[in-house]
Design an enzyme around this catalytic site. Sequence first.
Site, PDB file in Angstrom:
ATOM      1  N   LYS A  84       0.833  -1.201   0.000  1.00 26.70           N
ATOM      2  CA  LYS A  84       0.000   0.000   0.000  1.00 26.70           C
ATOM      3  C   LYS A  84       0.876   1.263   0.000  1.00 26.70           C
ATOM      4  CE  LYS A  84      -3.658   0.233   2.810  1.00 26.70           C
ATOM      5  NZ  LYS A  84      -4.947   0.562   2.180  1.00 26.70           N
ATOM      6  N   ARG A 154      -3.556   2.839   8.730  1.00 25.05           N
ATOM      7  CA  ARG A 154      -3.848   1.539   8.107  1.00 25.05           C
ATOM      8  C   ARG A 154      -2.588   0.694   8.003  1.00 25.05           C
ATOM      9  NH1 ARG A 154      -8.631   2.447   4.495  1.00 25.05           N
ATOM     10  NH2 ARG A 154      -8.857   4.684   4.360  1.00 25.05           N
ATOM     11  N   GLY A 163      -8.175  -7.518   4.820  1.00 27.46           N
ATOM     12  CA  GLY A 163      -8.997  -7.551   6.031  1.00 27.46           C
ATOM     13  C   GLY A 163      -8.361  -8.221   7.225  1.00 27.46           C
ATOM     14  N   MET A 165      -5.590  -7.316   8.956  1.00 20.50           N
ATOM     15  CA  MET A 165      -4.994  -6.465   9.977  1.00 20.50           C
ATOM     16  C   MET A 165      -5.884  -5.243  10.238  1.00 20.50           C
ATOM     17  SD  MET A 165      -0.990  -6.788   9.136  1.00 20.50           S
ATOM     18  CE  MET A 165      -1.168  -6.621   7.402  1.00 20.50           C
ATOM     19  N   ARG A 410      -3.380  -1.593  -6.384  1.00 20.16           N
ATOM     20  CA  ARG A 410      -2.532  -2.789  -6.301  1.00 20.16           C
ATOM     21  C   ARG A 410      -2.950  -3.734  -7.414  1.00 20.16           C
ATOM     22  NH1 ARG A 410      -5.100  -5.166  -0.706  1.00 20.16           N
ATOM     23  NH2 ARG A 410      -7.245  -5.150  -1.381  1.00 20.16           N
ATOM     24  N   HIS A 526     -15.717 -10.683   1.578  1.00 21.98           N
ATOM     25  CA  HIS A 526     -14.585 -11.448   2.107  1.00 21.98           C
ATOM     26  C   HIS A 526     -14.561 -12.859   1.533  1.00 21.98           C
ATOM     27  CE1 HIS A 526     -12.676 -14.075   5.197  1.00 21.98           C
ATOM     28  NE2 HIS A 526     -11.768 -13.140   5.113  1.00 21.98           N
ATOM     29  N   GLU A 816      15.398 -43.902  -2.912  1.00 20.83           N
ATOM     30  CA  GLU A 816      14.446 -43.508  -1.874  1.00 20.83           C
ATOM     31  C   GLU A 816      14.928 -43.874  -0.478  1.00 20.83           C
ATOM     32  OE1 GLU A 816      10.623 -45.281  -2.788  1.00 20.83           O
ATOM     33  OE2 GLU A 816      11.550 -47.118  -3.492  1.00 20.83           O
ATOM     34  N   SER A 835      15.159 -42.710 -10.373  1.00 16.54           N
ATOM     35  CA  SER A 835      13.978 -41.880 -10.141  1.00 16.54           C
ATOM     36  C   SER A 835      13.925 -41.627  -8.637  1.00 16.54           C
ATOM     37  CB  SER A 835      12.719 -42.605 -10.621  1.00 16.54           C
ATOM     38  OG  SER A 835      11.600 -41.817 -10.325  1.00 16.54           O
ATOM     39  N   GLY A 837      12.483 -41.249  -5.343  1.00 10.62           N
ATOM     40  CA  GLY A 837      11.234 -41.514  -4.617  1.00 10.62           C
ATOM     41  C   GLY A 837      11.272 -40.696  -3.346  1.00 10.62           C
ATOM     42  N   CYS A 902       9.715 -38.920  -8.786  1.00  8.61           N
ATOM     43  CA  CYS A 902       8.339 -39.430  -8.866  1.00  8.61           C
ATOM     44  C   CYS A 902       7.621 -39.358  -7.525  1.00  8.61           C
ATOM     45  CB  CYS A 902       8.296 -40.834  -9.439  1.00  8.61           C
ATOM     46  SG  CYS A 902       9.119 -42.034  -8.391  1.00  8.61           S
ATOM     47  N   TYR A 922      13.339 -34.997 -15.840  1.00 14.82           N
ATOM     48  CA  TYR A 922      11.875 -34.878 -15.815  1.00 14.82           C
ATOM     49  C   TYR A 922      11.353 -34.887 -14.382  1.00 14.82           C
ATOM     50  CZ  TYR A 922      11.689 -39.872 -14.734  1.00 14.82           C
ATOM     51  OH  TYR A 922      11.849 -41.078 -14.125  1.00 14.82           O
TER      52      TYR A 922
HETATM   53  C1  PEP Z   1       8.262 -42.518  -3.205  1.00 13.88           C
HETATM   54  O1  PEP Z   1       8.614 -43.144  -2.227  1.00 13.88           O
HETATM   55  O2  PEP Z   1       8.543 -41.326  -3.384  1.00 13.88           O
HETATM   56  C2  PEP Z   1       7.444 -43.145  -4.234  1.00 13.88           C
HETATM   57  C3  PEP Z   1       7.098 -42.496  -5.332  1.00 13.88           C
HETATM   58  O3  PEP Z   1       6.974 -44.385  -3.967  1.00 13.88           O
HETATM   59  P1  PEP Z   1       5.710 -44.710  -3.073  1.00 13.88           P
HETATM   60  O4  PEP Z   1       5.038 -43.420  -2.754  1.00 13.88           O
HETATM   61  O5  PEP Z   1       4.877 -45.621  -3.855  1.00 13.88           O
HETATM   62  O6  PEP Z   1       6.331 -45.337  -1.875  1.00 13.88           O
HETATM   63 MG    MG Z   2       8.494 -45.305  -2.285  1.00 15.60          MG
END
Ligand code: PEP
Ligand code: MG
Length: 946
Positions: A84, A154, A163, A165, A410, A526, A816, A835, A837, A902, A922
């Site tokens: 503000k 204000r 709203g 504060m 704003r 609101h 993992e 990957s 986990g 993943c 990815y």
């Molecule tokens: C993980 O552990 O991140 C994973 C993708 O496997 P899950 O959630 O199936 O254990």
């Molecule tokens: Mg897992």
Amino acid sequence: MPSRLITSIILQTLETNVRFAQNLTDFVAGVQNIHKAEARRETERATSAAGNVGAAQDPGKFVFRFGGGTADGSAGMRELLGGKGANLAEMCNLGLPVPPGFTITTDVCSAFYAHGRNFPEGLETQVKGALAFIGKTVGAKFGDAENPLLVSVRSGARASMPGMMDTVLNLGLNDATVEALSVKSGDRRFAYDSYRRFIQMYSDVVLGVPHHVFEDILENYKKLQGFERDTDMSAADWQTVIGKYKDAVETELGQAFPQDIHQQLWGAIGAVFSSWNTPRAATYRRLQNIPDEWGTAVNVQAMVFGNLGTTSATGVAFTRNPSTGENQLYGEFLVNAQGEDVVAGIRTPQNITEAARIAAGSDEPSLEALMPDTFAEFRAVCNRLEAHYRDMQDIEFTIQEGKLWLLQTRSGKRTLPASLKIGVEMAEAGVISREEAVARIDPLQLDQLLHPTIDPDAEKTVIAVGLAASPGAACGEIVFDPDEAAKLKSEGRTVILVRSETSPDDINGMDAAAGILTSRGGMTSHAAVVARGWGRPCISGASSVRIDYAKGEMTAGGHTLKAGDIITIDGSTGEVILGEAKVRQPEVTGDFAKLMGWADGMRRMKIRANAETPRDAAQAREFGAEGIGLCRTEHMFFEGERIVAMREMIMAGDEAGRRTALAKILPMQRQDFVELFEIMAGFPVTIRLLDPPLHEFLPHDDAEIAEMAVATGIDAGKLKARVAQLTESNPMLGHRGCRLAITYPEIAEMQARAIFEAAIETGAKTGQTVALEIMVPLVAMKTELDILRDRIVKVANDVAAEKGVRPQYQIGTMIELPRAALQAGKIAETAEFFSFGTNDLTQTAFGLSRDDAASFLGQYTAKGVLKHDPFVTLDQEGVGELVAIAAERGRSTRPKIKLGICGEHGGDPASIAFCEGLGLDYVSCSPYRVPVARLAAAQATLSARK
Ligand code: PEP
Ligand code: MG
């Protein structure tokens, strides 16, 4: 239909109970601040070097002035001046009409808290000087008995917190200055009305006297006099009521309402700083990810009055429609009024433009018709501000006796469809670049468009129609109480919060609700503003809905519904529908598709989905997934005959028995994979071997065991014994993941065979090669992967020999476990891809059970022990370090190793940015998160380029 400007005023006056204790403490602190100023200075002198951040950084400047065509600050200073304050300064710099004032910086707020809610040395002098500056600019003097300056006080944080504060208006009035105001304005009634409003607001916000105390006094007085409306009150009536108000304050607090205007000012400044830390503001910050350290600035500004007769007005406008994004001025205003009039139900805000008035079918004249010259000036200002900020603006204004004043500008909060439309239109008009358009969309907001809408052909019983305040359809149980909504949500229930209107103290329940329905309030109420900000479907102002909180029921369209009954709300049309209405799945089209296309051209990382059913896979493709990053094969074993065969396998006493059962599952698995491969049409598909402990496939309670005994013909006692045998104290760290495949290799062999056969079958059918990745879960040691790789390769060779076709595939592992992350260099000798986990990696790195953490994690985030739930947003410092180590060590062994994520974090924008930083190939997330991830990944690439 209260406007948001008005709503923000209303919000100051509602729900005082929660704030009462806090405000009283704050008042005591405020009074102490003034009385102990001298003594404190000594202490502060000693401590300022150690603790007063703001003073240490810029001891000279706590206060930034604006007005009279100049300003000390500018739009770029929002960290110091709050949104503000920075924008008021900017508007002054642009030569726009802004009542003069000054901003006390957010650094002062930090210093205030660092010093036990005391003000830093030097502030008082600067405030005094700035007050004199305002007085000089407007030709009045604070506390002057003839020409008194009145100010508003204000809040104004870096991020807007509508709203949340406190605000005090009309400050500077006392028994003497009210008389002067009366003479000066020539309107005694106005002067005394302003004074009583001030006493009410100040007592509530600063002194902590509940608002209802004043409401009751006023109501009783009106009743005694036979008055129906506030407008029936004369100046003398207000004087009498003021006397009663003052008595009430004295009774409540044991001291008189402060007549000393400087005491009033410091009390208000302290209250605004203190309001940064009320429970509701803290909750809002937590929900909106606003850091506690930011603090708020305080803006003190000369009052202008929208209630000085029929040539005065007050209102709020958006330069474009915040709901649809249409390029049309949009807003509401009130002539000769202040916000409280609306709460009393006396006035309905009018439309600003003629077009909007006609569209709304309203008979009340628009500002355009009523005050054409001022309207023309206002429209020009709106155009100028939008062009200057290169974004849709949300502008608060007051017209005092025909003169336009701007109180705030704003970037306006808007729905996602509006964001997309505005972004695309501005980029196409060359106002902003495509990159800016992409960068401006909050990826998490995309959720709004990724949820079902009511099927236009659905049969539905519409029981009420309100304002389409925030788009999207939601269906759930009616709940009238916000706390109850939060409770039911925690039990996994889906609720619609139904209220006459909402206030900032309801936000917990609003956050828990799938949708919000209010019987009062406008598009800028609101409920509407908050719901739009959160992308939650909302209908506001459904005035035909009658709510009886005491009975726990609502009536609408001749139906009486109780708490727990099901309704559907359509926030895109405003329709309240009886029961559960048929909904339609979302599509990525129009502006959404265009912007996503731009984003796709900007991002580096690929986006895959976690999917195992054809339906999820198809949805993921629809949303733009470029493959499957995780197919959790265990999900394929639960349906129909599969679970029977699976249980048979688990119950088998030897390998031969297991192989017989697995042979029954094989064709079903193969068919699952064929469908997935076909849907993914050449995109990579990562299939993970069975992961969970086997007991998850068995029934646990006696009734289920008995049922299974009947279905399989296996003795119930034997079943129970096997269940007991498989029971583990800590299954998450037990016989699961690759450990299963090592001990029961026939399971992995069946899966590998199903995968290879499916790949060959799909290839033959479609002519496309399946980009196959076989993934081994929960590997801790290279040896585990080596053993399983050999098994899988052997199956591939067998299948190739049988079919005469060699399947293309890669074998990799999930990372993992912390040990796997540390040993990634060695594991990469075997693994062709990793990957991450991060669900399990978070669990194992923190030693924090995924299944049990919910009971205390909420407290951890509320108490600030953790900033975010680490299962939602990757803990970059710890778990992230393990990911970084693994990526680096994996690459040092195998430079081109494919890396992805993943865990759930693959759909979280902050975690996606972290993955970009590590150069992952990815991210993989749930299908409905794919568009979020596409956009977040593009934004991550853009910011990495900067
Ligand atoms: C993980 O552990 O991140 C994973 C993708 O496997 P899950 O959630 O199936 O254990
Ligand atoms: Mg897992």
